[in-house]
Motif scaffolding. Structure first.
Motif, PDB file in Angstrom:
ATOM      1  N   GLU A  54      19.392  80.849  20.718  1.00 34.33           N
ATOM      2  CA  GLU A  54      18.961  79.582  20.108  1.00 34.33           C
ATOM      3  C   GLU A  54      18.143  79.828  18.845  1.00 34.33           C
ATOM      4  O   GLU A  54      18.319  79.149  17.839  1.00 34.33           O
ATOM      5  CB  GLU A  54      18.157  78.761  21.110  1.00 34.33           C
ATOM      6  CG  GLU A  54      19.003  78.138  22.192  1.00 34.33           C
ATOM      7  CD  GLU A  54      18.169  77.390  23.228  1.00 34.33           C
ATOM      8  OE1 GLU A  54      16.928  77.344  23.082  1.00 34.33           O
ATOM      9  OE2 GLU A  54      18.756  76.858  24.176  1.00 34.33           O
ATOM     10  N   PHE A  78      19.324  85.397  36.341  1.00 38.35           N
ATOM     11  CA  PHE A  78      19.075  84.107  35.700  1.00 38.35           C
ATOM     12  C   PHE A  78      17.921  84.207  34.707  1.00 38.35           C
ATOM     13  O   PHE A  78      17.956  83.601  33.636  1.00 38.35           O
ATOM     14  CB  PHE A  78      18.798  83.019  36.735  1.00 38.35           C
ATOM     15  CG  PHE A  78      20.048  82.424  37.306  1.00 38.35           C
ATOM     16  CD1 PHE A  78      20.908  81.684  36.520  1.00 38.35           C
ATOM     17  CD2 PHE A  78      20.363  82.605  38.646  1.00 38.35           C
ATOM     18  CE1 PHE A  78      22.057  81.128  37.047  1.00 38.35           C
ATOM     19  CE2 PHE A  78      21.514  82.071  39.177  1.00 38.35           C
ATOM     20  CZ  PHE A  78      22.368  81.323  38.383  1.00 38.35           C
ATOM     21  N   ALA A  79      16.903  84.975  35.035  1.00 39.22           N
ATOM     22  CA  ALA A  79      15.784  85.158  34.104  1.00 39.22           C
ATOM     23  C   ALA A  79      16.265  85.854  32.836  1.00 39.22           C
ATOM     24  O   ALA A  79      15.912  85.458  31.717  1.00 39.22           O
ATOM     25  CB  ALA A  79      14.678  85.965  34.771  1.00 39.22           C
ATOM     26  N   GLN A  80      17.082  86.883  32.991  1.00 36.58           N
ATOM     27  CA  GLN A  80      17.629  87.592  31.833  1.00 36.58           C
ATOM     28  C   GLN A  80      18.541  86.673  31.019  1.00 36.58           C
ATOM     29  O   GLN A  80      18.512  86.691  29.786  1.00 36.58           O
ATOM     30  CB  GLN A  80      18.398  88.838  32.288  1.00 36.58           C
ATOM     31  CG  GLN A  80      18.955  89.660  31.163  1.00 36.58           C
ATOM     32  CD  GLN A  80      17.886  90.265  30.283  1.00 36.58           C
ATOM     33  OE1 GLN A  80      16.755  90.484  30.716  1.00 36.58           O
ATOM     34  NE2 GLN A  80      18.223  90.523  29.046  1.00 36.58           N
ATOM     35  N   LEU A  81      19.322  85.867  31.694  1.00 35.58           N
ATOM     36  CA  LEU A  81      20.209  84.924  31.009  1.00 35.58           C
ATOM     37  C   LEU A  81      19.404  83.912  30.203  1.00 35.58           C
ATOM     38  O   LEU A  81      19.742  83.615  29.048  1.00 35.58           O
ATOM     39  CB  LEU A  81      21.094  84.203  32.031  1.00 35.58           C
ATOM     40  CG  LEU A  81      22.126  83.232  31.485  1.00 35.58           C
ATOM     41  CD1 LEU A  81      23.151  83.960  30.639  1.00 35.58           C
ATOM     42  CD2 LEU A  81      22.798  82.504  32.624  1.00 35.58           C
ATOM     43  N   ASN A  82      18.327  83.410  30.773  1.00 33.96           N
ATOM     44  CA  ASN A  82      17.471  82.470  30.052  1.00 33.96           C
ATOM     45  C   ASN A  82      16.838  83.125  28.834  1.00 33.96           C
ATOM     46  O   ASN A  82      16.725  82.508  27.772  1.00 33.96           O
ATOM     47  CB  ASN A  82      16.398  81.905  30.971  1.00 33.96           C
ATOM     48  CG  ASN A  82      16.955  80.885  31.936  1.00 33.96           C
ATOM     49  OD1 ASN A  82      17.956  80.237  31.654  1.00 33.96           O
ATOM     50  ND2 ASN A  82      16.304  80.750  33.075  1.00 33.96           N
ATOM     51  N   THR A  83      16.434  84.380  28.970  1.00 35.99           N
ATOM     52  CA  THR A  83      15.865  85.108  27.831  1.00 35.99           C
ATOM     53  C   THR A  83      16.898  85.261  26.725  1.00 35.99           C
ATOM     54  O   THR A  83      16.606  85.020  25.546  1.00 35.99           O
ATOM     55  CB  THR A  83      15.370  86.493  28.286  1.00 35.99           C
ATOM     56  OG1 THR A  83      14.416  86.325  29.330  1.00 35.99           O
ATOM     57  CG2 THR A  83      14.754  87.261  27.139  1.00 35.99           C
ATOM     58  N   GLN A  84      18.099  85.647  27.094  1.00 36.55           N
ATOM     59  CA  GLN A  84      19.161  85.828  26.093  1.00 36.55           C
ATOM     60  C   GLN A  84      19.522  84.504  25.428  1.00 36.55           C
ATOM     61  O   GLN A  84      19.752  84.454  24.212  1.00 36.55           O
ATOM     62  CB  GLN A  84      20.409  86.446  26.743  1.00 36.55           C
ATOM     63  CG  GLN A  84      20.217  87.872  27.206  1.00 36.55           C
ATOM     64  CD  GLN A  84      19.972  88.821  26.055  1.00 36.55           C
ATOM     65  OE1 GLN A  84      20.469  88.642  24.959  1.00 36.55           O
ATOM     66  NE2 GLN A  84      19.158  89.837  26.297  1.00 36.55           N
ATOM     67  N   LEU A  85      19.567  83.429  26.197  1.00 36.57           N
ATOM     68  CA  LEU A  85      19.865  82.116  25.613  1.00 36.57           C
ATOM     69  C   LEU A  85      18.784  81.690  24.638  1.00 36.57           C
ATOM     70  O   LEU A  85      19.073  81.096  23.594  1.00 36.57           O
ATOM     71  CB  LEU A  85      20.035  81.073  26.714  1.00 36.57           C
ATOM     72  CG  LEU A  85      21.338  81.145  27.503  1.00 36.57           C
ATOM     73  CD1 LEU A  85      21.310  80.132  28.641  1.00 36.57           C
ATOM     74  CD2 LEU A  85      22.536  80.914  26.619  1.00 36.57           C
ATOM     75  N   GLY A  86      17.539  81.997  24.953  1.00 38.27           N
ATOM     76  CA  GLY A  86      16.438  81.698  24.040  1.00 38.27           C
ATOM     77  C   GLY A  86      16.598  82.444  22.729  1.00 38.27           C
ATOM     78  O   GLY A  86      16.398  81.878  21.644  1.00 38.27           O
TER      79      GLY A  86
END
Length: 76
Positions: free
Chosen positions: A42, A31-39
């Motif tokens: 964006e 989830f942390a990696q997913l949030n980084t990639q989504l950032g």
């Protein structure tokens, strides 16, 4: 009769429990990696949107310049 906790000592770390903990840590990392990639996505989308608007404004400016030039050529 003595208490079961004092008789057996510390709780036993069994394989299924350890596997669940490992899975929870792995999920947190994912989830942390997913949030980084989504950032990152964006930020890239914002840059693309700025470029798109710059292109649209450029096209509109060229059309208006051509219209203004044709008006100046008609009314000398």
């Amino acid at each position: 009769m003595p208490d079961d906790k004092s008789r057996y000592g510390a709780p036993f770390a069994c394989a299924p429990g350890m596997r669940i903990e490992a899975q929870e840590r792995l999920s947190a990392l994912q989830f942390a990696q997913l949030n980084t990639q989504l950032g990152k996505i964006e930020v890239m989308m914002e840059r693309l949107e700025r470029r798109l608007w710059l292109t649209v404004y450029g096209v509109v400016a060229v059309i208006l310049a051509q219209a203004f030039q044709s008006i100046l050529n008609v009314a000398p």
